[in-house]
Design a protein around this motif. Structure first.
Motif, PDB file in Angstrom:
ATOM      1  N   LYS A  54       0.918  -1.120   0.018  1.00 21.37           N
ATOM      2  CA  LYS A  54      -0.090  -0.009   0.025  1.00 21.37           C
ATOM      3  C   LYS A  54       0.940   1.363  -0.062  1.00 21.37           C
ATOM      4  O   LYS A  54       0.657   2.224  -0.378  1.00 21.37           O
ATOM      5  N   ILE A  55       1.865   1.247   0.573  1.00 18.07           N
ATOM      6  CA  ILE A  55       2.688   2.486   0.834  1.00 18.07           C
ATOM      7  C   ILE A  55       3.546   2.724  -0.534  1.00 18.07           C
ATOM      8  O   ILE A  55       3.588   3.802  -1.017  1.00 18.07           O
ATOM      9  N   GLN A  56       3.857   1.623  -1.222  1.00 13.38           N
ATOM     10  CA  GLN A  56       4.593   1.826  -2.837  1.00 13.38           C
ATOM     11  C   GLN A  56       3.428   2.224  -3.720  1.00 13.38           C
ATOM     12  O   GLN A  56       3.522   3.155  -4.549  1.00 13.38           O
ATOM     13  N   ILE A  57       2.379   1.952  -3.451  1.00 11.60           N
ATOM     14  CA  ILE A  57       1.044   2.364  -4.604  1.00 11.60           C
ATOM     15  C   ILE A  57       0.845   3.691  -4.061  1.00 11.60           C
ATOM     16  O   ILE A  57       0.521   4.457  -5.095  1.00 11.60           O
ATOM     17  N   ARG A  58       0.622   4.288  -2.780  1.00 10.15           N
ATOM     18  CA  ARG A  58       0.411   5.422  -2.520  1.00 10.15           C
ATOM     19  C   ARG A  58       1.277   6.457  -3.101  1.00 10.15           C
ATOM     20  O   ARG A  58       0.943   7.569  -3.612  1.00 10.15           O
ATOM     21  N   ASN A  59       2.609   6.023  -2.996  1.00 10.85           N
ATOM     22  CA  ASN A  59       3.857   6.879  -3.385  1.00 10.85           C
ATOM     23  C   ASN A  59       4.013   7.086  -4.980  1.00 10.85           C
ATOM     24  O   ASN A  59       3.866   8.097  -5.468  1.00 10.85           O
ATOM     25  N   ALA A  60       3.305   5.970  -5.770  1.00 10.38           N
ATOM     26  CA  ALA A  60       3.386   5.850  -7.312  1.00 10.38           C
ATOM     27  C   ALA A  60       2.227   6.736  -7.520  1.00 10.38           C
ATOM     28  O   ALA A  60       2.643   7.656  -8.373  1.00 10.38           O
ATOM     29  N   VAL A  61       1.086   6.545  -7.002  1.00  6.09           N
ATOM     30  CA  VAL A  61      -0.046   7.658  -7.288  1.00  6.09           C
ATOM     31  C   VAL A  61       0.414   8.801  -7.470  1.00  6.09           C
ATOM     32  O   VAL A  61       0.088   9.709  -8.131  1.00  6.09           O
ATOM     33  N   GLU A  62       0.969   9.248  -6.316  1.00 11.51           N
ATOM     34  CA  GLU A  62       1.297  10.727  -5.933  1.00 11.51           C
ATOM     35  C   GLU A  62       2.331  11.487  -6.878  1.00 11.51           C
ATOM     36  O   GLU A  62       2.375  12.214  -7.254  1.00 11.51           O
ATOM     37  N   ASN A  63       3.386  10.346  -7.124  1.00  4.01           N
ATOM     38  CA  ASN A  63       4.435  10.871  -8.005  1.00  4.01           C
ATOM     39  C   ASN A  63       3.838  10.980  -9.479  1.00  4.01           C
ATOM     40  O   ASN A  63       4.390  12.002 -10.298  1.00  4.01           O
ATOM     41  N   VAL A  64       3.226   9.949  -9.813  1.00  5.60           N
ATOM     42  CA  VAL A  64       2.907   9.842 -11.194  1.00  5.60           C
ATOM     43  C   VAL A  64       1.759  11.012 -11.515  1.00  5.60           C
ATOM     44  O   VAL A  64       1.936  11.588 -12.516  1.00  5.60           O
ATOM     45  N   PHE A  65       0.883  11.201 -10.682  1.00 12.41           N
ATOM     46  CA  PHE A  65      -0.483  11.978 -11.188  1.00 12.41           C
ATOM     47  C   PHE A  65      -0.464  13.149 -10.388  1.00 12.41           C
ATOM     48  O   PHE A  65      -1.331  14.188 -10.656  1.00 12.41           O
ATOM     49  N   GLY A  66       0.558  13.490  -9.446  1.00 12.20           N
ATOM     50  CA  GLY A  66       0.581  14.734  -8.750  1.00 12.20           C
ATOM     51  C   GLY A  66      -0.708  15.015  -7.730  1.00 12.20           C
ATOM     52  O   GLY A  66      -0.930  16.313  -7.706  1.00 12.20           O
ATOM     53  N   VAL A  67      -1.017  14.170  -7.125  1.00  8.17           N
ATOM     54  CA  VAL A  67      -2.156  14.233  -6.220  1.00  8.17           C
ATOM     55  C   VAL A  67      -1.860  13.738  -4.807  1.00  8.17           C
ATOM     56  O   VAL A  67      -0.825  13.336  -4.627  1.00  8.17           O
ATOM     57  N   LYS A  68      -2.504  14.081  -3.927  1.00 11.90           N
ATOM     58  CA  LYS A  68      -2.437  13.698  -2.447  1.00 11.90           C
ATOM     59  C   LYS A  68      -3.301  12.468  -2.192  1.00 11.90           C
ATOM     60  O   LYS A  68      -4.521  12.418  -2.419  1.00 11.90           O
ATOM     61  N   VAL A  69      -2.809  11.187  -1.152  1.00 10.08           N
ATOM     62  CA  VAL A  69      -3.657  10.094  -1.444  1.00 10.08           C
ATOM     63  C   VAL A  69      -3.880   9.882   0.182  1.00 10.08           C
ATOM     64  O   VAL A  69      -3.027  10.196   0.940  1.00 10.08           O
ATOM     65  N   SER A  70      -5.134   9.600   0.648  1.00  7.47           N
ATOM     66  CA  SER A  70      -5.449   9.649   1.833  1.00  7.47           C
ATOM     67  C   SER A  70      -5.479   8.293   2.347  1.00  7.47           C
ATOM     68  O   SER A  70      -5.098   7.813   3.470  1.00  7.47           O
ATOM     69  N   ARG A  71      -6.196   7.471   1.535  1.00  6.64           N
ATOM     70  CA  ARG A  71      -6.494   6.011   1.836  1.00  6.64           C
ATOM     71  C   ARG A  71      -5.980   4.955   0.676  1.00  6.64           C
ATOM     72  O   ARG A  71      -6.416   5.495  -0.685  1.00  6.64           O
ATOM     73  N   VAL A  72      -5.456   3.791   0.792  1.00  4.66           N
ATOM     74  CA  VAL A  72      -5.407   2.847  -0.205  1.00  4.66           C
ATOM     75  C   VAL A  72      -6.308   1.379  -0.072  1.00  4.66           C
ATOM     76  O   VAL A  72      -5.732   1.054   1.180  1.00  4.66           O
ATOM     77  N   PHE A  73      -7.086   1.290  -0.782  1.00  9.56           N
ATOM     78  CA  PHE A  73      -7.463  -0.235  -0.482  1.00  9.56           C
ATOM     79  C   PHE A  73      -7.050  -1.143  -1.694  1.00  9.56           C
ATOM     80  O   PHE A  73      -7.288  -0.992  -2.893  1.00  9.56           O
ATOM     81  N   THR A  74      -6.726  -2.593  -1.305  1.00 10.70           N
ATOM     82  CA  THR A  74      -5.986  -3.446  -1.964  1.00 10.70           C
ATOM     83  C   THR A  74      -6.898  -4.663  -1.906  1.00 10.70           C
ATOM     84  O   THR A  74      -7.461  -5.072  -1.169  1.00 10.70           O
ATOM     85  N   MET A  75      -7.102  -5.381  -3.185  1.00  9.76           N
ATOM     86  CA  MET A  75      -7.757  -6.849  -3.704  1.00  9.76           C
ATOM     87  C   MET A  75      -6.742  -7.577  -4.367  1.00  9.76           C
ATOM     88  O   MET A  75      -6.185  -7.338  -5.466  1.00  9.76           O
ATOM     89  N   ASN A  76      -6.625  -8.895  -3.843  1.00 10.65           N
ATOM     90  CA  ASN A  76      -6.085  -9.773  -4.703  1.00 10.65           C
ATOM     91  C   ASN A  76      -6.917 -10.822  -5.367  1.00 10.65           C
ATOM     92  O   ASN A  76      -7.887 -11.257  -4.735  1.00 10.65           O
ATOM     93  N   TYR A  77      -7.051 -10.964  -6.694  1.00 13.93           N
ATOM     94  CA  TYR A  77      -7.767 -11.581  -7.552  1.00 13.93           C
ATOM     95  C   TYR A  77      -7.128 -12.839  -7.885  1.00 13.93           C
ATOM     96  O   TYR A  77      -6.084 -12.693  -8.669  1.00 13.93           O
TER      97      TYR A  77
END
Length: 101
Positions: free
Chosen positions: A37-60
């Protein structure tokens, strides 16, 4: 193996449900299976230039499929729903998808 931000985010998920939760500031992505979740948060913030409050993950797990005599299996994947902060602007890619409707 070091994952870059662009390795972590594989593609956006464009479905009716994912488009409906965009009004709440939640965006859906298919992400790398080993990303946390931390890596996903940092990736979205760096790529799109937004601030993330929460990350929910699901494995399929991929479903088993059969075409005539051949048995196969769809690949496993991980999906993440990213919730932005209330003061953060939306993601441009998804905003252009909403205007197309």
């Amino acid at each position: 193996m070091k994952l870059t931000d662009y390795d972590i985010i594989i593609r956006p998920v464009i479905t009716e449900k994912s488009m409906s939760i965009m009004s709440e500031g939640k965006y859906t992505f298919v992400v790398h299976k080993k990303a946390n979740k931390i890596q996903i948060r940092n990736a979205v913030e760096n790529v799109f230039g937004v601030k993330v409050s929460r990350v929910f993950t699901m494995n399929y797990c991929g479903k088993k499929k059969r075409v005539r005599f051949n048995l196969g299996k769809r690949s496993d994947f991980k999906k993440a729903i990213v919730q932005l902060t209330s003061d953060s602007a939306g993601i441009e890619f998804f905003n252009s998808m909403n205007s197309m409707e």
